[in-house]
Design a protein around this motif. Structure first.
Motif, PDB file in Angstrom:
ATOM      1  N   ALA A 258      83.386  69.479  68.047  1.00  0.00           N
ATOM      2  CA  ALA A 258      84.634  69.893  67.164  1.00  0.00           C
ATOM      3  C   ALA A 258      85.764  69.004  66.375  1.00  0.00           C
ATOM      4  CB  ALA A 258      84.721  71.472  68.016  1.00  0.00           C
ATOM      5  N   PHE A 259      85.732  68.386  67.519  1.00  0.00           N
ATOM      6  CA  PHE A 259      87.084  67.424  67.151  1.00  0.00           C
ATOM      7  C   PHE A 259      87.172  66.368  66.126  1.00  0.00           C
ATOM      8  CE2 PHE A 259      88.268  69.160  71.233  1.00  0.00           C
ATOM      9  CZ  PHE A 259      89.446  69.987  71.133  1.00  0.00           C
ATOM     10  N   VAL A 260      85.536  65.980  67.013  1.00  0.00           N
ATOM     11  CA  VAL A 260      85.240  64.666  65.974  1.00  0.00           C
ATOM     12  C   VAL A 260      85.185  64.684  64.595  1.00  0.00           C
ATOM     13  CG1 VAL A 260      82.731  63.311  66.116  1.00  0.00           C
ATOM     14  CG2 VAL A 260      84.179  63.197  67.498  1.00  0.00           C
ATOM     15  N   ARG A 261      84.297  66.441  64.192  1.00  0.00           N
ATOM     16  CA  ARG A 261      84.475  67.071  62.758  1.00  0.00           C
ATOM     17  C   ARG A 261      85.321  67.289  62.146  1.00  0.00           C
ATOM     18  NH1 ARG A 261      80.785  71.271  63.535  1.00  0.00           N
ATOM     19  NH2 ARG A 261      82.936  72.359  64.988  1.00  0.00           N
ATOM     20  N   THR A 262      86.663  67.152  62.619  1.00  0.00           N
ATOM     21  CA  THR A 262      87.634  67.779  62.135  1.00  0.00           C
ATOM     22  C   THR A 262      88.569  65.731  61.900  1.00  0.00           C
ATOM     23  OG1 THR A 262      88.445  68.589  64.049  1.00  0.00           O
ATOM     24  CG2 THR A 262      87.535  69.780  62.269  1.00  0.00           C
ATOM     25  N   LEU A 263      88.114  65.221  62.909  1.00  0.00           N
ATOM     26  CA  LEU A 263      89.007  63.741  62.945  1.00  0.00           C
ATOM     27  C   LEU A 263      89.767  63.531  61.475  1.00  0.00           C
ATOM     28  CD1 LEU A 263      89.654  62.698  65.353  1.00  0.00           C
ATOM     29  CD2 LEU A 263      87.937  61.513  64.769  1.00  0.00           C
ATOM     30  N   LEU A 264      88.927  63.364  60.719  1.00  0.00           N
ATOM     31  CA  LEU A 264      89.459  62.393  59.244  1.00  0.00           C
ATOM     32  C   LEU A 264      90.278  62.740  58.858  1.00  0.00           C
ATOM     33  CD1 LEU A 264      86.214  61.242  58.067  1.00  0.00           C
ATOM     34  CD2 LEU A 264      87.601  59.540  59.497  1.00  0.00           C
ATOM     35  N   ALA A 265      91.096  65.070  59.307  1.00  0.00           N
ATOM     36  CA  ALA A 265      90.952  65.509  58.176  1.00  0.00           C
ATOM     37  C   ALA A 265      92.376  65.983  58.607  1.00  0.00           C
ATOM     38  CB  ALA A 265      90.328  66.632  57.350  1.00  0.00           C
ATOM     39  N   ASP A 266      92.179  66.264  60.205  1.00  0.00           N
ATOM     40  CA  ASP A 266      93.855  66.654  60.800  1.00  0.00           C
ATOM     41  C   ASP A 266      93.891  66.437  62.137  1.00  0.00           C
ATOM     42  OD1 ASP A 266      94.530  69.252  62.193  1.00  0.00           O
ATOM     43  OD2 ASP A 266      93.090  69.359  63.730  1.00  0.00           O
ATOM     44  N   GLN A 267      95.332  66.103  61.823  1.00  0.00           N
ATOM     45  CA  GLN A 267      96.111  65.219  62.761  1.00  0.00           C
ATOM     46  C   GLN A 267      95.872  65.634  64.381  1.00  0.00           C
ATOM     47  OE1 GLN A 267      98.002  62.051  61.962  1.00  0.00           O
ATOM     48  NE2 GLN A 267      98.070  62.296  64.559  1.00  0.00           N
ATOM     49  N   THR A 268      96.197  67.388  64.676  1.00  0.00           N
ATOM     50  CA  THR A 268      95.519  68.158  65.257  1.00  0.00           C
ATOM     51  C   THR A 268      94.151  67.234  66.297  1.00  0.00           C
ATOM     52  OG1 THR A 268      97.364  69.699  64.279  1.00  0.00           O
ATOM     53  CG2 THR A 268      95.885  69.553  66.734  1.00  0.00           C
ATOM     54  N   SER A 269      93.426  67.147  64.997  1.00  0.00           N
ATOM     55  CA  SER A 269      92.579  66.585  65.955  1.00  0.00           C
ATOM     56  C   SER A 269      92.784  65.144  66.802  1.00  0.00           C
ATOM     57  CB  SER A 269      91.236  66.901  65.471  1.00  0.00           C
ATOM     58  OG  SER A 269      90.674  68.127  65.015  1.00  0.00           O
ATOM     59  N   ARG A 270      93.243  64.928  65.479  1.00  0.00           N
ATOM     60  CA  ARG A 270      93.372  62.927  65.947  1.00  0.00           C
ATOM     61  C   ARG A 270      94.155  63.007  67.835  1.00  0.00           C
ATOM     62  NH1 ARG A 270      93.658  62.176  60.763  1.00  0.00           N
ATOM     63  NH2 ARG A 270      95.262  62.728  60.565  1.00  0.00           N
ATOM     64  N   GLY A 271      95.539  63.767  67.542  1.00  0.00           N
ATOM     65  CA  GLY A 271      95.720  64.209  69.298  1.00  0.00           C
ATOM     66  C   GLY A 271      95.540  64.279  70.481  1.00  0.00           C
ATOM     67  N   ILE A 272      94.543  65.226  70.305  1.00  0.00           N
ATOM     68  CA  ILE A 272      93.844  65.659  70.890  1.00  0.00           C
ATOM     69  C   ILE A 272      92.686  65.052  71.327  1.00  0.00           C
ATOM     70  CG2 ILE A 272      91.595  67.614  71.999  1.00  0.00           C
ATOM     71  CD1 ILE A 272      93.191  69.053  70.212  1.00  0.00           C
TER      72      ILE A 272
ATOM     73  N   ILE B  83      79.152  62.164  66.000  1.00  0.00           N
ATOM     74  CA  ILE B  83      79.391  61.254  64.674  1.00  0.00           C
ATOM     75  C   ILE B  83      79.039  61.555  63.940  1.00  0.00           C
ATOM     76  CG2 ILE B  83      80.363  59.351  64.091  1.00  0.00           C
ATOM     77  CD1 ILE B  83      81.341  58.770  67.172  1.00  0.00           C
ATOM     78  N   GLU B  84      78.984  61.584  62.301  1.00  0.00           N
ATOM     79  CA  GLU B  84      78.576  61.653  60.860  1.00  0.00           C
ATOM     80  C   GLU B  84      78.229  60.400  60.597  1.00  0.00           C
ATOM     81  OE1 GLU B  84      77.308  65.875  59.798  1.00  0.00           O
ATOM     82  OE2 GLU B  84      76.871  66.391  61.997  1.00  0.00           O
ATOM     83  N   GLN B  85      79.378  60.276  60.178  1.00  0.00           N
ATOM     84  CA  GLN B  85      79.957  59.482  59.277  1.00  0.00           C
ATOM     85  C   GLN B  85      80.252  58.568  60.343  1.00  0.00           C
ATOM     86  OE1 GLN B  85      83.308  61.064  56.224  1.00  0.00           O
ATOM     87  NE2 GLN B  85      82.195  62.859  57.686  1.00  0.00           N
ATOM     88  N   ALA B  86      80.345  56.813  58.948  1.00  0.00           N
ATOM     89  CA  ALA B  86      80.571  55.330  59.508  1.00  0.00           C
ATOM     90  C   ALA B  86      82.294  55.471  59.478  1.00  0.00           C
ATOM     91  CB  ALA B  86      80.465  54.352  58.305  1.00  0.00           C
ATOM     92  N   ALA B  87      82.808  56.612  58.982  1.00  0.00           N
ATOM     93  CA  ALA B  87      84.563  56.385  58.935  1.00  0.00           C
ATOM     94  C   ALA B  87      84.757  57.256  60.513  1.00  0.00           C
ATOM     95  CB  ALA B  87      85.086  56.935  57.657  1.00  0.00           C
ATOM     96  N   GLU B  88      84.632  57.996  60.350  1.00  0.00           N
ATOM     97  CA  GLU B  88      84.573  58.575  61.861  1.00  0.00           C
ATOM     98  C   GLU B  88      84.215  57.757  62.932  1.00  0.00           C
ATOM     99  OE1 GLU B  88      83.115  63.207  60.527  1.00  0.00           O
ATOM    100  OE2 GLU B  88      81.981  62.100  61.745  1.00  0.00           O
ATOM    101  N   ALA B  89      82.993  56.851  62.784  1.00  0.00           N
ATOM    102  CA  ALA B  89      83.077  55.915  64.061  1.00  0.00           C
ATOM    103  C   ALA B  89      84.222  54.661  63.732  1.00  0.00           C
ATOM    104  CB  ALA B  89      81.401  55.290  63.495  1.00  0.00           C
ATOM    105  N   ASP B  90      84.578  54.133  62.963  1.00  0.00           N
ATOM    106  CA  ASP B  90      85.832  53.592  62.440  1.00  0.00           C
ATOM    107  C   ASP B  90      86.884  53.485  63.336  1.00  0.00           C
ATOM    108  OD1 ASP B  90      83.484  51.735  61.868  1.00  0.00           O
ATOM    109  OD2 ASP B  90      84.185  52.222  59.546  1.00  0.00           O
ATOM    110  N   LEU B  91      86.940  55.237  62.814  1.00  0.00           N
ATOM    111  CA  LEU B  91      88.632  55.562  63.167  1.00  0.00           C
ATOM    112  C   LEU B  91      88.531  55.859  65.082  1.00  0.00           C
ATOM    113  CD1 LEU B  91      91.426  56.652  62.959  1.00  0.00           C
ATOM    114  CD2 LEU B  91      90.746  59.024  62.328  1.00  0.00           C
ATOM    115  N   LEU B  92      87.817  56.494  65.584  1.00  0.00           N
ATOM    116  CA  LEU B  92      87.699  56.532  66.790  1.00  0.00           C
ATOM    117  C   LEU B  92      87.056  54.826  67.590  1.00  0.00           C
ATOM    118  CD1 LEU B  92      84.792  59.269  67.195  1.00  0.00           C
ATOM    119  CD2 LEU B  92      87.291  58.983  67.967  1.00  0.00           C
ATOM    120  N   ALA B  93      86.593  53.988  67.214  1.00  0.00           N
ATOM    121  CA  ALA B  93      86.821  53.046  67.628  1.00  0.00           C
ATOM    122  C   ALA B  93      87.885  52.562  67.877  1.00  0.00           C
ATOM    123  CB  ALA B  93      86.112  51.910  67.040  1.00  0.00           C
TER     124      ALA B  93
END
Length: 180
Positions: free
Chosen positions: A94-108, A128-138
């Motif tokens: 749930a946090f990964v799905r909204t990670l790219l668009a939601d600052q709160t998810s990134r903070g959590i 993780i479904e997108q390369a952008a999510e994987a890159d941000l998390l890394a």
């Protein structure tokens, strides 16, 4: 090194023979204990915390890893981190799905990563479904990832075969490592 995570039901974990069932599985498959993680959900731990803790401690003492699935949702009791032999936290998708668009998810996610670092436990980001999510998390310091971006789920026989054949190559580039 490659490892496999196996979801365990509350019924299995509560059974008196659970540690023996795991020992039998390891013997039959010839998988080293450190290559296997038992994955439990936080809500499952609520059913019988003492029995769950005893079974998980036996598994941990045998060399297995212990992962808390869907961390950050559900009951999310931080007391589990001090009473259970946890080796891995799995950040709920749930946090990964909204990670790219939601600052709160990134903070959590960043908070979970810092907490895990302070407790010396690893973290897996789920869903993780997108390369952008994987890159941000890394970039945030998350070392492990799981999701359709990396591959689809596999049946047990295929997963065991993959573990036996794993060549453990050098990583091609920094970033998240695939979790089978």
């Amino acid at each position: 090194p490659l490892f496999m995570t196996v979801n365990v039901s509350g019924r299995d974990l509560a059974g008196a023979s659970f540690p023996e069932m795991i020992a039998d599985f390891l013997a039959r498959t010839r998988i080293t204990p450190s290559s296997l993680k038992i994955e439990v959900t936080e809500s499952m731990l609520m059913d019988d915390p003492e029995r769950a803790a005893a079974a998980l401690t036996q598994c941990r003492n045998a060399g297995l890893g212990i992962a808390i699935d869907d961390f950050g949702t559900g009951y999310s009791s931080l007391s589990y981190l001090s009473t259970l032999p946890v080796t891995t936290l799995k950040i709920d998708r749930a946090f990964v799905r909204t990670l790219l668009a939601d600052q709160t998810s990134r903070g959590i996610v960043q908070t979970i990563l810092r907490l895990a670092d302070d407790l010396a436990v690893s973290v897996v980001a789920e869903g993780i479904e997108q390369a952008a999510e994987a890159d941000l998390l890394a970039g945030m310091g998350c070392a492990f990832g799981q999701g359709y971006h990396f591959g689809r789920p596999a049946p047990l026989a295929g997963a065991v075969q993959a573990i036996r054949a794993w060549p453990a190559p050098e990583p091609e580039r920094p970033g998240l490592r695939l979790i089978a």
